[in-house]
Write an enzyme that holds these catalytic residues in place. Structure first.
Site, PDB file in Angstrom:
ATOM      1  N   HIS A   1       1.930   4.793  -2.835  1.00 15.69           N
ATOM      2  CA  HIS A   1       2.090   6.232  -2.597  1.00 15.69           C
ATOM      3  C   HIS A   1       3.510   6.680  -2.946  1.00 15.69           C
ATOM      4  O   HIS A   1       3.711   7.709  -3.614  1.00 15.69           O
ATOM      5  CB  HIS A   1       1.811   6.557  -1.124  1.00 15.69           C
ATOM      6  CG  HIS A   1       0.401   6.304  -0.692  1.00 15.69           C
ATOM      7  ND1 HIS A   1      -0.697   6.789  -1.366  1.00 15.69           N
ATOM      8  CD2 HIS A   1      -0.097   5.623   0.382  1.00 15.69           C
ATOM      9  CE1 HIS A   1      -1.794   6.427  -0.739  1.00 15.69           C
ATOM     10  NE2 HIS A   1      -1.460   5.707   0.317  1.00 15.69           N
TER      11      HIS A   1
ATOM     12  N   HIS B   1       0.829  -1.209   0.000  1.00  8.03           N
ATOM     13  CA  HIS B   1       0.000   0.000   0.000  1.00  8.03           C
ATOM     14  C   HIS B   1       0.859   1.253   0.000  1.00  8.03           C
ATOM     15  O   HIS B   1       0.662   2.158  -0.838  1.00  8.03           O
ATOM     16  CB  HIS B   1      -0.923  -0.010   1.223  1.00  8.03           C
ATOM     17  CG  HIS B   1      -1.810   1.184   1.314  1.00  8.03           C
ATOM     18  ND1 HIS B   1      -3.059   1.234   0.737  1.00  8.03           N
ATOM     19  CD2 HIS B   1      -1.635   2.404   1.908  1.00  8.03           C
ATOM     20  CE1 HIS B   1      -3.612   2.404   0.966  1.00  8.03           C
ATOM     21  NE2 HIS B   1      -2.765   3.137   1.689  1.00  8.03           N
ATOM     22  N   GLU B   2       1.814   1.316   0.903  1.00  8.70           N
ATOM     23  CA  GLU B   2       2.630   2.528   1.024  1.00  8.70           C
ATOM     24  C   GLU B   2       3.568   2.683  -0.162  1.00  8.70           C
ATOM     25  O   GLU B   2       3.902   3.806  -0.553  1.00  8.70           O
ATOM     26  CB  GLU B   2       3.423   2.509   2.336  1.00  8.70           C
ATOM     27  CG  GLU B   2       2.570   2.476   3.595  1.00  8.70           C
ATOM     28  CD  GLU B   2       1.596   3.636   3.692  1.00  8.70           C
ATOM     29  OE1 GLU B   2       1.888   4.704   3.100  1.00  8.70           O
ATOM     30  OE2 GLU B   2       0.552   3.478   4.345  1.00  8.70           O
TER      31      GLU B   2
END
Length: 379
Positions: free
Chosen positions: A29, A25-26
């Site tokens: 980003h 997920h990170e």
């Protein structure tokens, strides 16, 4: 199971699975931020004090933190309301503005925020596809798992675990083969060849006629035998990469739709929220899956990744969806909401997230009957 086995399956494997999902997920980003020229200051798996870490050549601090229930990417210029040491608003040089998240175009900022959930969905698609390629998708065999009462199968004498091998001398292997022939034969007397207790035999049954709508909405008659497949008798069919990729997309979409339907049922009150699970429930599921095999852990990771991606898109401040809601408002108004409004929104979001965490943890403890055990200690 001994102490070391329990620790490995229910603690270590859980932390590995959770860390992978957080990293995925990170990383979404992080990757899109870097592609848009934003300086990333911190990439953390977990919250709280740093356990260990390192700083790469680009100046990003990669670290593992003490509380492994989440993670974050800190981008330069993300919080423009921070003051400098003298208490005055920070001023930026043109060079700093060029790598500041706050000074990027609205579309760039939205893309960076959306990338986290998007990569979760891509990870799920890839995991489901890998399972379809290397393990294969489970296809139920033509084995009776349940005989419905007052059905054609019940009248003919079918019983659980009957393995149907032919219908009117047509070979049958999978439950889909059985379904296709039966549905095409409403009211037609059929002779079923089957194996029961290692002995071949035959039964005669006439599928009951029923009306069903097709994709065009037209009514047509289909045959119903009245049996359900056995979940214990399946075969695995491996797929080529293109077919497996499509299966990954279908399964990711299906799980997303199921989650949204579940949330909708909770909002309307048709389903109880006590089925929601938190970290303890996830740890339990991970341990149970880990004992069955790596493929089960991969499947669980795919499902959890769908959950993580979808939940983060909910329009709740503190979540990615909350940021995207603010950006949508900015696009409509032509200017961002005031810093005070956003601050209050994030405070509300924090409260909602904390309440949800307490609620699901309470559910976990209740499902484990922890409160009953404590009560027995004092009665």
């Amino acid at each position: 199971m001994g102490f070391f086995g329990f620790t490995w399956y229910f603690v270590v494997v859980f932390l590995i699975v959770l860390s992978i999902l957080i990293y995925v997920h990170e990383w979404g980003h992080y990757w899109v931020a870097k592609r848009n020229g934003v300086r990333v200051e911190v990439f953390s798996i977990g919250f709280g004090p740093e356990v260990f870490g390192w700083t790469n050549a680009a100046g990003t601090r990669w670290k593992i933190s003490a509380i492994p229930l989440g993670g974050y990417v800190k981008m330069f210029g993300e919080n423009m309301d921070e003051d400098n040491e003298s208490g005055e608003p920070k001023e930026m040089s043109e060079a700093d503005k060029a790598v500041s998240f706050h000074h990027k175009r609205l579309g760039q900022r939205a893309a960076i925020v959306f990338a986290g959930p998007a990569v979760n969905f891509l990870f799920a698609i890839a995991a489901f596809a890998a399972l379809a390629m290397f393990q294969g998708s489970a296809t139920p065999l033509a084995v009776v798992g349940e005989v419905l009462p007052a059905s054609a199968a019940a009248d003919a004498g079918f019983v659980k675990n009957d393995r149907i091998i032919g219908i009117d001398d047509k070979k049958v292997e999978t439950f889909e083969d059985l379904r296709r022939i039966v549905m095409a034969s409403p009211g037609v007397r059929l002779n079923y060849q089957l194996v029961r207790d290692d002995r071949e035999m035959s039964l005669v049954a006439t599928p009951k006629s029923s009306e069903s709508g097709d994709e065009a909405g037209e009514k047509r008659k289909i045959g119903l035998l009245g049996v359900r497949p056995s979940v214990e008798h399946v075969k695995y069919v491996r797929h080529n990469p293109l077919s497996a990729l499509w299966i990954g997309v279908e399964q990711t979409y299906a799980y997303s739709a199921n989650i949204l339907a579940y949330v909708g049922d909770m909002i309307t009150g048709t389903r109880d929220a006590k089925d929601l699970g938190g970290p303890l429930r996830i740890a339990q599921l991970t341990g149970e899956m880990a004992q069955k095999g790596v493929e089960y852990v991969v499947f669980l990771m795919a499902v959890l990744s769908v959950n993580l991606g979808l939940i983060n898109l909910f329009p709740v401040p503190m979540l990615d969806g909350g940021h995207l809601a603010f950006y949508a408002t900015e696009a409509i108004r032509g200017k961002p909401l005031s810093a005070k409004v956003q601050e209050y929104g994030f405070r509300l979001g924090l409260v909602l997230v904390l309440v949800l965490m307490v609620f699901v943890t309470w559910n976990d403890l209740a499902n484990w009957r922890v409160f009953e055990a404590i009560k027995r200690l004092f009665t």
